[in-house]
Design an enzyme around this catalytic site. Structure first.
Site, PDB file in Angstrom:
ATOM      1  N   GLU A 111       0.846  -1.199   0.000  1.00  0.00           N
ATOM      2  CA  GLU A 111       0.000   0.000   0.000  1.00  0.00           C
ATOM      3  C   GLU A 111       0.875   1.241   0.000  1.00  0.00           C
ATOM      4  OE1 GLU A 111      -2.706   0.433   3.351  1.00  0.00           O
ATOM      5  OE2 GLU A 111      -2.787   2.604   3.016  1.00  0.00           O
ATOM      6  N   ARG A 135       0.447  10.356   0.250  1.00  0.00           N
ATOM      7  CA  ARG A 135       0.765  11.425   1.200  1.00  0.00           C
ATOM      8  C   ARG A 135       2.033  12.155   0.838  1.00  0.00           C
ATOM      9  NH1 ARG A 135       0.106   8.183   6.816  1.00  0.00           N
ATOM     10  NH2 ARG A 135      -1.658   6.979   6.093  1.00  0.00           N
ATOM     11  N   LYS A 151     -11.290  -2.105   6.494  1.00  0.00           N
ATOM     12  CA  LYS A 151     -10.089  -1.781   7.285  1.00  0.00           C
ATOM     13  C   LYS A 151     -10.539  -1.200   8.620  1.00  0.00           C
ATOM     14  CE  LYS A 151      -6.810   2.060   7.128  1.00  0.00           C
ATOM     15  NZ  LYS A 151      -5.954   2.917   6.290  1.00  0.00           N
TER      16      LYS A 151
END
Ligand code: 3PG
Length: 213
Positions: A47, A51, A134
């Site tokens: 993943e 950011r 999640k």
């Protein structure tokens, strides 16, 4: 892609290894060696968080690494979803779930691992068809005991807890019947990425890939 099909794909991804590395990569030059190091250690599902300015380039680069399955994390807007898909992301992860994000992932055929923190949020996603979610931020929300408690009334939903998960507490989650895998950044520490200690990262990944479930 329907939520049901997204959940089937997410479940398969979560079952590939006990840990999904959560990666914050600032330099696209690190992408290929980092992905190779993690895949070599037995963690194929990666993943890349959106950011950093380099994140989409990192996804593009990592997508070329044999054996890796690269997704985009920190999806916050429909544009994030489109950009991630265009960069080659094979799945998406979001810290929470909004209708805009769900609609965008379904429209762009991007399997989504949507974030929830409460029973109501899990129920709402379940109503829409998402059975793989999640749990975020896992430790701050009560950790494994909280996730176990959610599993009693809502056993239909399986989770990837993320946020504050480490080698030390990963087993607390992985031993739960409603946990498929965990997400965590500990397998790719900033200092090792910056110093190019790819062997060190492979060693951390190998350790994580051996966690029992
Ligand atoms: C994140 O938001 O960065 C992920 O949840 C990973 O959290 P961690 O750094 O605690 O593993």
């Amino acid at each position: 892609m329907t939520p049901e099909n997204a959940s089937i794909k997410s479940r398969a991804l979560c079952l590939m290894a006990p840990v999904i590395p959560v990666l914050v990569v600032n330099d696209a030059a690190h992408a290929v060696p980092l992905a190779r190091a993690l895949v070599a250690g037995g963690l194929p599902v990666l993943e890349v968080t959106l950011r950093t300015a380099a994140a989409l380039d990192v996804i593009r680069e990592m997508a070329t690494v044999a054996g890796g399955i690269v997704g985009a994390g920190t999806l916050l807007t429909p544009k994030d979803v489109e950009d991630a898909k265009a960069a080659g992301a094979l799945f998406g992860v979001s810290p929470g779930a909004t209708d805009l994000i769900l609609d965008a992932c379904e429209a762009n055929d991007l399997p989504l691992l949507p974030g929830v923190a409460t029973a109501s949020e899990a129920m709402r996603l379940l109503e829409r068809g998402y059975t793989v979610q999640k749990f975020f931020p896992a430790e701050a929300n009560g950790g494994a005991p909280a996730l176990k408690a959610i599993g009693s009334p809502i056993p239909q939903v399986s989770f990837c807890p993320t946020g504050g998960v480490t080698l030390t507490n990963a087993n607390d989650y992985l031993s739960l019947s409603n946990t498929l895998c965990v997400g965590g950044s500990w397998v790719a520490p900033k200092d090792k990425v910056l110093s190019g200690d790819w062997d060190g990262i492979t060693a951390l990944a190998a350790q994580a890939s051996q966690l029992p479930r």
